[in-house]
Design a protein around this motif. Sequence first.
Motif, PDB file in Angstrom:
ATOM      1  N   GLN A  68     -27.126  27.129 -34.123  1.00  0.00           N
ATOM      2  CA  GLN A  68     -28.234  26.387 -34.661  1.00  0.00           C
ATOM      3  C   GLN A  68     -28.309  25.008 -34.009  1.00  0.00           C
ATOM      4  O   GLN A  68     -27.357  24.539 -33.409  1.00  0.00           O
ATOM      5  CB  GLN A  68     -28.113  26.265 -36.183  1.00  0.00           C
ATOM      6  CG  GLN A  68     -26.841  25.623 -36.645  1.00  0.00           C
ATOM      7  CD  GLN A  68     -26.661  25.680 -38.156  1.00  0.00           C
ATOM      8  OE1 GLN A  68     -25.573  25.537 -38.579  1.00  0.00           O
ATOM      9  NE2 GLN A  68     -27.666  25.879 -38.941  1.00  0.00           N
ATOM     10  N   THR A  69     -29.465  24.401 -34.161  1.00  0.00           N
ATOM     11  CA  THR A  69     -29.652  23.066 -33.610  1.00  0.00           C
ATOM     12  C   THR A  69     -29.050  22.033 -34.551  1.00  0.00           C
ATOM     13  O   THR A  69     -28.730  22.332 -35.696  1.00  0.00           O
ATOM     14  CB  THR A  69     -31.144  22.773 -33.430  1.00  0.00           C
ATOM     15  OG1 THR A  69     -31.760  22.749 -34.720  1.00  0.00           O
ATOM     16  CG2 THR A  69     -31.820  23.793 -32.526  1.00  0.00           C
ATOM     17  N   VAL A  70     -28.935  20.820 -34.068  1.00  0.00           N
ATOM     18  CA  VAL A  70     -28.409  19.744 -34.902  1.00  0.00           C
ATOM     19  C   VAL A  70     -29.300  19.551 -36.123  1.00  0.00           C
ATOM     20  O   VAL A  70     -28.817  19.378 -37.240  1.00  0.00           O
ATOM     21  CB  VAL A  70     -28.290  18.433 -34.093  1.00  0.00           C
ATOM     22  CG1 VAL A  70     -27.917  17.272 -34.995  1.00  0.00           C
ATOM     23  CG2 VAL A  70     -27.270  18.588 -32.975  1.00  0.00           C
ATOM     24  N   ASP A 104     -30.119  20.180 -42.015  1.00  0.00           N
ATOM     25  CA  ASP A 104     -30.880  20.786 -43.103  1.00  0.00           C
ATOM     26  C   ASP A 104     -29.984  21.692 -43.937  1.00  0.00           C
ATOM     27  O   ASP A 104     -30.038  21.665 -45.166  1.00  0.00           O
ATOM     28  CB  ASP A 104     -32.057  21.592 -42.564  1.00  0.00           C
ATOM     29  CG  ASP A 104     -33.133  20.718 -41.939  1.00  0.00           C
ATOM     30  OD1 ASP A 104     -33.126  19.490 -42.179  1.00  0.00           O
ATOM     31  OD2 ASP A 104     -33.974  21.270 -41.201  1.00  0.00           O
ATOM     32  N   ASP A 105     -29.172  22.508 -43.278  1.00  0.00           N
ATOM     33  CA  ASP A 105     -28.269  23.417 -43.985  1.00  0.00           C
ATOM     34  C   ASP A 105     -27.249  22.654 -44.818  1.00  0.00           C
ATOM     35  O   ASP A 105     -26.926  23.045 -45.944  1.00  0.00           O
ATOM     36  CB  ASP A 105     -27.545  24.347 -43.003  1.00  0.00           C
ATOM     37  CG  ASP A 105     -28.466  25.407 -42.422  1.00  0.00           C
ATOM     38  OD1 ASP A 105     -29.567  25.625 -42.975  1.00  0.00           O
ATOM     39  OD2 ASP A 105     -28.086  26.018 -41.414  1.00  0.00           O
ATOM     40  N   ALA A 106     -26.757  21.551 -44.293  1.00  0.00           N
ATOM     41  CA  ALA A 106     -25.811  20.734 -45.047  1.00  0.00           C
ATOM     42  C   ALA A 106     -26.486  20.164 -46.298  1.00  0.00           C
ATOM     43  O   ALA A 106     -25.875  20.113 -47.373  1.00  0.00           O
ATOM     44  CB  ALA A 106     -25.266  19.611 -44.171  1.00  0.00           C
ATOM     45  N   GLU A 148     -22.076  28.210 -48.693  1.00  0.00           N
ATOM     46  CA  GLU A 148     -22.245  27.966 -47.256  1.00  0.00           C
ATOM     47  C   GLU A 148     -23.673  28.306 -46.891  1.00  0.00           C
ATOM     48  O   GLU A 148     -24.243  29.245 -47.430  1.00  0.00           O
ATOM     49  CB  GLU A 148     -21.279  28.817 -46.445  1.00  0.00           C
ATOM     50  CG  GLU A 148     -19.827  28.438 -46.639  1.00  0.00           C
ATOM     51  CD  GLU A 148     -18.902  29.238 -45.748  1.00  0.00           C
ATOM     52  OE1 GLU A 148     -19.318  29.616 -44.639  1.00  0.00           O
ATOM     53  OE2 GLU A 148     -17.774  29.488 -46.178  1.00  0.00           O
ATOM     54  N   THR A 149     -24.231  27.540 -45.965  1.00  0.00           N
ATOM     55  CA  THR A 149     -25.623  27.755 -45.568  1.00  0.00           C
ATOM     56  C   THR A 149     -25.717  27.837 -44.052  1.00  0.00           C
ATOM     57  O   THR A 149     -25.129  27.026 -43.341  1.00  0.00           O
ATOM     58  CB  THR A 149     -26.516  26.610 -46.073  1.00  0.00           C
ATOM     59  OG1 THR A 149     -26.296  26.427 -47.472  1.00  0.00           O
ATOM     60  CG2 THR A 149     -27.976  26.913 -45.824  1.00  0.00           C
ATOM     61  N   THR A 173     -30.127  30.414 -45.033  1.00  0.00           N
ATOM     62  CA  THR A 173     -29.568  31.499 -45.843  1.00  0.00           C
ATOM     63  C   THR A 173     -28.286  30.999 -46.501  1.00  0.00           C
ATOM     64  O   THR A 173     -27.355  30.582 -45.831  1.00  0.00           O
ATOM     65  CB  THR A 173     -29.263  32.741 -44.989  1.00  0.00           C
ATOM     66  OG1 THR A 173     -30.489  33.209 -44.410  1.00  0.00           O
ATOM     67  CG2 THR A 173     -28.650  33.844 -45.825  1.00  0.00           C
ATOM     68  N   VAL A 174     -28.265  31.056 -47.824  1.00  0.00           N
ATOM     69  CA  VAL A 174     -27.126  30.580 -48.601  1.00  0.00           C
ATOM     70  C   VAL A 174     -26.211  31.753 -48.914  1.00  0.00           C
ATOM     71  O   VAL A 174     -26.674  32.800 -49.370  1.00  0.00           O
ATOM     72  CB  VAL A 174     -27.590  29.909 -49.913  1.00  0.00           C
ATOM     73  CG1 VAL A 174     -26.413  29.530 -50.788  1.00  0.00           C
ATOM     74  CG2 VAL A 174     -28.450  28.701 -49.607  1.00  0.00           C
TER      75      VAL A 174
END
Length: 104
Positions: A29-31, A36-38, A62-63, A67-68
Amino acid sequence: MKYARALAFAAIAGVTVVTAGCSVARHQQTVGSYVDDAGITTAVKAKMAEDKSVSASSISVETLNGTVQLSGFAKSQAEKNQAEVIAKNTKNVRDVRNNIVVRP
């Protein structure tokens, strides 16, 4: 001569880091999406901490790319279901994978 080679190597290494700077350690994934996932993970954990029917300390979140994934242990099926509902109702969540194990 050695100094010139070291400088050239450093320059090449620097260019490589700059051009690869958009990927994260996961290489998936990109930074921006990592950040966003964090944020999603933090929001889900915060909502679980507020909900008295869910033991946030027993459930891992975790994401990846929206997707969680929920894992860990719940005391009842109701707690497992509530954790999933919390995750699904969190902003920017695309999907939820509930791998929580019910252990009375």
